[in-house]
Design an enzyme around this catalytic site. Structure first.
Site, PDB file in Angstrom:
ATOM      1  N   SER A  22       0.826  -1.213   0.000  1.00  0.00           N
ATOM      2  CA  SER A  22       0.000   0.000   0.000  1.00  0.00           C
ATOM      3  C   SER A  22       0.858   1.262   0.000  1.00  0.00           C
ATOM      4  O   SER A  22       0.334   2.371   0.062  1.00  0.00           O
ATOM      5  CB  SER A  22      -0.939   0.005   1.209  1.00  0.00           C
ATOM      6  OG  SER A  22      -0.214  -0.177   2.402  1.00  0.00           O
ATOM      7  N   ASN A 109      -2.027  -2.608  13.126  1.00  0.00           N
ATOM      8  CA  ASN A 109      -3.487  -2.433  13.095  1.00  0.00           C
ATOM      9  C   ASN A 109      -3.918  -1.172  13.846  1.00  0.00           C
ATOM     10  O   ASN A 109      -4.764  -0.420  13.364  1.00  0.00           O
ATOM     11  CB  ASN A 109      -4.180  -3.677  13.672  1.00  0.00           C
ATOM     12  CG  ASN A 109      -3.886  -4.908  12.825  1.00  0.00           C
ATOM     13  OD1 ASN A 109      -3.344  -4.785  11.729  1.00  0.00           O
ATOM     14  ND2 ASN A 109      -4.231  -6.072  13.330  1.00  0.00           N
ATOM     15  N   THR A 154     -39.564  27.111  -9.987  1.00  0.00           N
ATOM     16  CA  THR A 154     -39.890  25.759  -9.526  1.00  0.00           C
ATOM     17  C   THR A 154     -40.181  24.985 -10.800  1.00  0.00           C
ATOM     18  O   THR A 154     -40.693  25.562 -11.771  1.00  0.00           O
ATOM     19  CB  THR A 154     -41.115  25.721  -8.594  1.00  0.00           C
ATOM     20  OG1 THR A 154     -42.254  26.178  -9.320  1.00  0.00           O
ATOM     21  CG2 THR A 154     -40.942  26.590  -7.361  1.00  0.00           C
ATOM     22  N   HIS A 155     -39.852  23.719 -10.815  1.00  0.00           N
ATOM     23  CA  HIS A 155     -40.003  22.882 -12.034  1.00  0.00           C
ATOM     24  C   HIS A 155     -39.290  23.519 -13.234  1.00  0.00           C
ATOM     25  O   HIS A 155     -39.735  23.342 -14.368  1.00  0.00           O
ATOM     26  CB  HIS A 155     -41.480  22.665 -12.393  1.00  0.00           C
ATOM     27  CG  HIS A 155     -42.319  22.237 -11.246  1.00  0.00           C
ATOM     28  ND1 HIS A 155     -42.496  20.912 -10.902  1.00  0.00           N
ATOM     29  CD2 HIS A 155     -43.026  22.960 -10.329  1.00  0.00           C
ATOM     30  CE1 HIS A 155     -43.290  20.838  -9.830  1.00  0.00           C
ATOM     31  NE2 HIS A 155     -43.608  22.070  -9.461  1.00  0.00           N
ATOM     32  N   SER A 276     -13.740  25.969 -27.776  1.00  0.00           N
ATOM     33  CA  SER A 276     -13.929  24.728 -28.517  1.00  0.00           C
ATOM     34  C   SER A 276     -12.864  24.666 -29.593  1.00  0.00           C
ATOM     35  O   SER A 276     -12.432  25.694 -30.116  1.00  0.00           O
ATOM     36  CB  SER A 276     -15.321  24.735 -29.144  1.00  0.00           C
ATOM     37  OG  SER A 276     -15.340  23.930 -30.302  1.00  0.00           O
ATOM     38  N   LYS A 282     -17.670  29.421 -29.190  1.00  0.00           N
ATOM     39  CA  LYS A 282     -17.942  28.764 -27.914  1.00  0.00           C
ATOM     40  C   LYS A 282     -17.097  29.280 -26.748  1.00  0.00           C
ATOM     41  O   LYS A 282     -15.924  29.579 -26.898  1.00  0.00           O
ATOM     42  CB  LYS A 282     -17.690  27.251 -28.028  1.00  0.00           C
ATOM     43  CG  LYS A 282     -18.669  26.516 -28.910  1.00  0.00           C
ATOM     44  CD  LYS A 282     -20.075  26.473 -28.349  1.00  0.00           C
ATOM     45  CE  LYS A 282     -20.223  25.498 -27.212  1.00  0.00           C
ATOM     46  NZ  LYS A 282     -20.092  24.113 -27.658  1.00  0.00           N
ATOM     47  N   ASN A 284     -16.966  27.706 -22.973  1.00  0.00           N
ATOM     48  CA  ASN A 284     -17.592  26.602 -22.229  1.00  0.00           C
ATOM     49  C   ASN A 284     -17.303  26.643 -20.729  1.00  0.00           C
ATOM     50  O   ASN A 284     -16.187  26.966 -20.325  1.00  0.00           O
ATOM     51  CB  ASN A 284     -17.095  25.265 -22.788  1.00  0.00           C
ATOM     52  CG  ASN A 284     -17.535  25.042 -24.212  1.00  0.00           C
ATOM     53  OD1 ASN A 284     -18.570  25.549 -24.634  1.00  0.00           O
ATOM     54  ND2 ASN A 284     -16.738  24.299 -24.956  1.00  0.00           N
ATOM     55  N   GLU A 289     -18.774  21.903 -15.154  1.00  0.00           N
ATOM     56  CA  GLU A 289     -19.161  20.580 -15.653  1.00  0.00           C
ATOM     57  C   GLU A 289     -18.313  19.493 -15.002  1.00  0.00           C
ATOM     58  O   GLU A 289     -18.807  18.418 -14.655  1.00  0.00           O
ATOM     59  CB  GLU A 289     -19.012  20.521 -17.179  1.00  0.00           C
ATOM     60  CG  GLU A 289     -20.046  21.385 -17.888  1.00  0.00           C
ATOM     61  CD  GLU A 289     -19.748  21.507 -19.373  1.00  0.00           C
ATOM     62  OE1 GLU A 289     -19.912  20.518 -20.091  1.00  0.00           O
ATOM     63  OE2 GLU A 289     -19.342  22.591 -19.809  1.00  0.00           O
ATOM     64  N   TYR A 316      -9.269  -6.510  12.595  1.00  0.00           N
ATOM     65  CA  TYR A 316      -8.685  -6.035  11.325  1.00  0.00           C
ATOM     66  C   TYR A 316      -8.772  -7.112  10.247  1.00  0.00           C
ATOM     67  O   TYR A 316      -8.545  -8.303  10.488  1.00  0.00           O
ATOM     68  CB  TYR A 316      -7.212  -5.647  11.532  1.00  0.00           C
ATOM     69  CG  TYR A 316      -6.559  -5.187  10.242  1.00  0.00           C
ATOM     70  CD1 TYR A 316      -6.703  -3.879   9.805  1.00  0.00           C
ATOM     71  CD2 TYR A 316      -5.838  -6.082   9.442  1.00  0.00           C
ATOM     72  CE1 TYR A 316      -6.139  -3.469   8.600  1.00  0.00           C
ATOM     73  CE2 TYR A 316      -5.273  -5.670   8.247  1.00  0.00           C
ATOM     74  CZ  TYR A 316      -5.429  -4.371   7.830  1.00  0.00           C
ATOM     75  OH  TYR A 316      -4.874  -3.960   6.635  1.00  0.00           O
ATOM     76  N   GLN A 321      -7.486  -2.132   3.955  1.00  0.00           N
ATOM     77  CA  GLN A 321      -6.450  -1.335   3.281  1.00  0.00           C
ATOM     78  C   GLN A 321      -7.064  -0.539   2.121  1.00  0.00           C
ATOM     79  O   GLN A 321      -6.510   0.473   1.706  1.00  0.00           O
ATOM     80  CB  GLN A 321      -5.348  -2.272   2.777  1.00  0.00           C
ATOM     81  CG  GLN A 321      -4.224  -1.568   2.064  1.00  0.00           C
ATOM     82  CD  GLN A 321      -3.000  -2.458   1.924  1.00  0.00           C
ATOM     83  OE1 GLN A 321      -2.281  -2.697   2.883  1.00  0.00           O
ATOM     84  NE2 GLN A 321      -2.774  -2.968   0.725  1.00  0.00           N
ATOM     85  N   LYS A 324      -8.093   3.598   2.095  1.00  0.00           N
ATOM     86  CA  LYS A 324      -7.292   4.800   1.860  1.00  0.00           C
ATOM     87  C   LYS A 324      -7.494   5.423   0.485  1.00  0.00           C
ATOM     88  O   LYS A 324      -7.727   6.629   0.371  1.00  0.00           O
ATOM     89  CB  LYS A 324      -5.814   4.499   2.142  1.00  0.00           C
ATOM     90  CG  LYS A 324      -5.531   4.522   3.645  1.00  0.00           C
ATOM     91  CD  LYS A 324      -4.165   4.059   4.019  1.00  0.00           C
ATOM     92  CE  LYS A 324      -4.044   2.567   4.185  1.00  0.00           C
ATOM     93  NZ  LYS A 324      -5.043   1.854   4.945  1.00  0.00           N
TER      94      LYS A 324
HETATM   95  N1  ARG Z   1      -1.181  -1.403   5.027  1.00  0.00           N
HETATM   96  C1  ARG Z   1      -2.157  -1.863   5.983  1.00  0.00           C
HETATM   97  C2  ARG Z   1      -3.458  -1.075   5.790  1.00  0.00           C
HETATM   98  O1  ARG Z   1      -3.411  -0.097   5.149  1.00  0.00           O
HETATM   99  C3  ARG Z   1      -1.648  -1.645   7.370  1.00  0.00           C
HETATM  100  C4  ARG Z   1      -2.144  -2.595   8.391  1.00  0.00           C
HETATM  101  C5  ARG Z   1      -1.643  -3.946   8.110  1.00  0.00           C
HETATM  102  N2  ARG Z   1      -1.918  -4.855   9.158  1.00  0.00           N
HETATM  103  C6  ARG Z   1      -1.787  -6.160   8.948  1.00  0.00           C
HETATM  104  N3  ARG Z   1      -2.027  -6.911   9.969  1.00  0.00           N
HETATM  105  N4  ARG Z   1      -1.479  -6.663   7.800  1.00  0.00           N
HETATM  106  O2  ARG Z   1      -4.504  -1.436   6.254  1.00  0.00           O
END
Ligand code: ARG
Length: 460
Positions: A22, A109, A154-155, A276, A282, A284, A289, A316, A321, A324
């Site tokens: 990650s 964790n 409205t509408h 454009s 144009k 834009n 958008e 966990y 993961q 993120k």
């Molecule tokens: N890279 C992991 C995550 O983003 C970190 C935690 C990993 N923990 C584990 N027991 N493998 O969630």
């Protein structure tokens, strides 16, 4: 060799390593990860769990890594499993056995749970700042347009006259609620999970409250399983951002309409519009958008998070993961949108005359005509019916209520008199709507004042 190599007789498969890693997306939390580790190391030293001198060496080592990453002297290793492993590996490379003591009474964790919360708390502040800038820009524009009459719809049909100030202040109110939601979301994020360790806490005599204090968290999690399993704060923040994007998208949609030739209520500054490649005429509204388009993408992030969590047993699981990329994308997107929308809005030209012209058409004052008859003693339903016939008559004669002679009015009701013209003039229609929350200039000025007060009272 991976840090967990002890139990294994083979190196990890390269594809699995990449699949599992990650670091490409969690590296952005490096400052928070390192500060979290510094606080943990300090607390371990203070509690006598590791030697004070070692705690100090670890803190200095971590500071060195932080500085080197900031300056670019040290680069992230794409083969590292994640930011936590990377920092610990560098620390150990630099300090030897002392570095290996950092992870006492901690797990990735609780470390990752801390990092995301800690990182997102700061991001909440950034988003709030950007929303405050937009509200301020809206207010400053509104202050110039208390008398700028425009049709309210409205509408998508012209309904009753409002002012441009009133219309855009509606968005300021929505954005204020967005800030309120973000503050609330941040309050629930402000609970530190370190000490939950892998899932079951630890036998070491930690002082979790001290770590929380060092990191500026106001509380610690009450249950170690919850501490490492909870990603509510990601879902909540993605919800807050989704609602905020929905508001931005509606605002964008209106701006797109307003700058069309059909409306021509506003003109975007050249610096905030695009041309454009084929049609020379144009101009834009790409920015708006894109904001409308990106709103769907943020909803997708929210769905990713909710779906990812919905059947995870405690505690966990590696699925988590996936939190993120989704929440970072939502955060990045909303910041990008706010940062572009605000200057675009601040620089656009408001075409007051076109707004007024549009408000003068479409029988936008029909309700006021009915109210006139009510003031003369007629029940509203009867007044409504008479006005409806009048409107139909005007449409047939290709005229408007303002231009119909009194004699003609009188054919519909004897109650009509010369004062009807004043009663249905656009300015009267707007100025008389001075109920609290209404579009009359003084009502909008007081709306602005009240919002300013609420903004000043915000604890941000
Ligand atoms: N890279 C992991 C995550 O983003 C970190 C935690 C990993 N923990 C584990 N027991 N493998 O969630």
């Amino acid at each position: 060799m991976a840090m967990w190599a002890g139990r294994f007789s083979k190196e990890i498969d390269k594809t699995v390593n990449d699949f599992n890693s990650s670091i490409s997306f969690d590296a952005r939390m490096y400052r928070h990860d390192i500060r979290g580790s510094m606080a943990h190391a300090r607390m371990l030293g203070e509690q006598g769990i590791i030697e004070k001198s070692e705690s100090e060496k670890i803190i200095a080592g971590l500071q060195g890594i932080l500085d080197d990453l900031d300056s670019g002297k040290l680069q992230f290793d794409p083969n590292a499993e994640d930011i936590h492993m990377f920092v610990e590996q560098i620390l150990t490379d630099r300090l030897g056995d002392t570095g290996k003591r950092l992870h006492t009474a901690r797990s990735r964790n609780d470390q990752v749970a801390l990092d995301i919360k800690y990182y997102l708390k700061d991001e909440c502040d950034e988003i709030i700042k950007l929303v405050l800038d937009l509200i301020e820009t809206i207010i400053q524009t509104a202050e110039k347009h208390y008398d700028t009459v425009m049709p309210g719809y409205t509408h998508m049909q012209r309904a009753q006259p409002v002012t441009f100030a009133h219309h855009i202040m509606a968005y300021a109110q929505m954005l204020y609620r967005d800030i309120d939601r973000l503050i609330d979301c941040k309050r629930r994020m402000d609970v530190m999970p370190l000490g939950s360790c892998a899932l079951a806490g630890t036998t070491y005599p930690l002082n979790r409250r001290r770590t929380a204090e060092l990191l500026g968290f106001s509380d610690v999690t009450a249950n170690s399983l919850d501490g490492v399993s909870d990603r509510d704060f990601c879902c909540e923040l993605a919800s807050c951002i989704s609602i905020l994007m929905m508001h931005m998208s509606r605002f964008s949609e209106e701006i797109i309409l307003w700058c069309s030739w059909e409306f021509k209520f506003i003109e975007l500054d050249d610096a905030y519009s695009t041309g454009s490649s084929i049609m020379p005429q144009k101009k834009n509204p790409d920015v708006t958008e894109l904001i409308r388009g990106k709103t769907g993408r943020v909803y997708g992030d929210l769905m990713t998070l909710l779906s990812m969590m919905k059947n995870l047993p405690l505690a966990y699981n590696k699925d988590m993961q996936e939190d993120k990329e989704a929440i970072f994308d939502a955060v990045d997107t909303v910041k990008l949108c706010l940062g572009t929308f605000t200057p675009m809005f601040a620089t656009m030209t408001v075409l007051k005359d076109n707004m007024r012209r549009a408000a003068a058409k479409g029988f936008i004052n029909a309700t006021d005509c009915a109210d006139y008859l009510v003031r003369k003693g007629l029940p509203f339903r009867s007044a409504y019916k008479i006005t409806g016939s009048l409107v139909a008559y005007c449409i047939e004669k290709d005229t408007v209520l303002e231009e119909l002679p009194v004699a003609e009015y009188k054919k519909f009701s004897e109650l009509f008199d010369e004062d009807i013209y004043d009663a249905i003039s656009l300015d009267t229609c707007v100025n008389n709507r001075n109920v609290e929350g209404g579009p009359a200039p003084e009502a909008v000025a007081s709306q602005v004042e009240k919002l300013r007060t609420k903004l000043r009272e915000l604890e941000v």
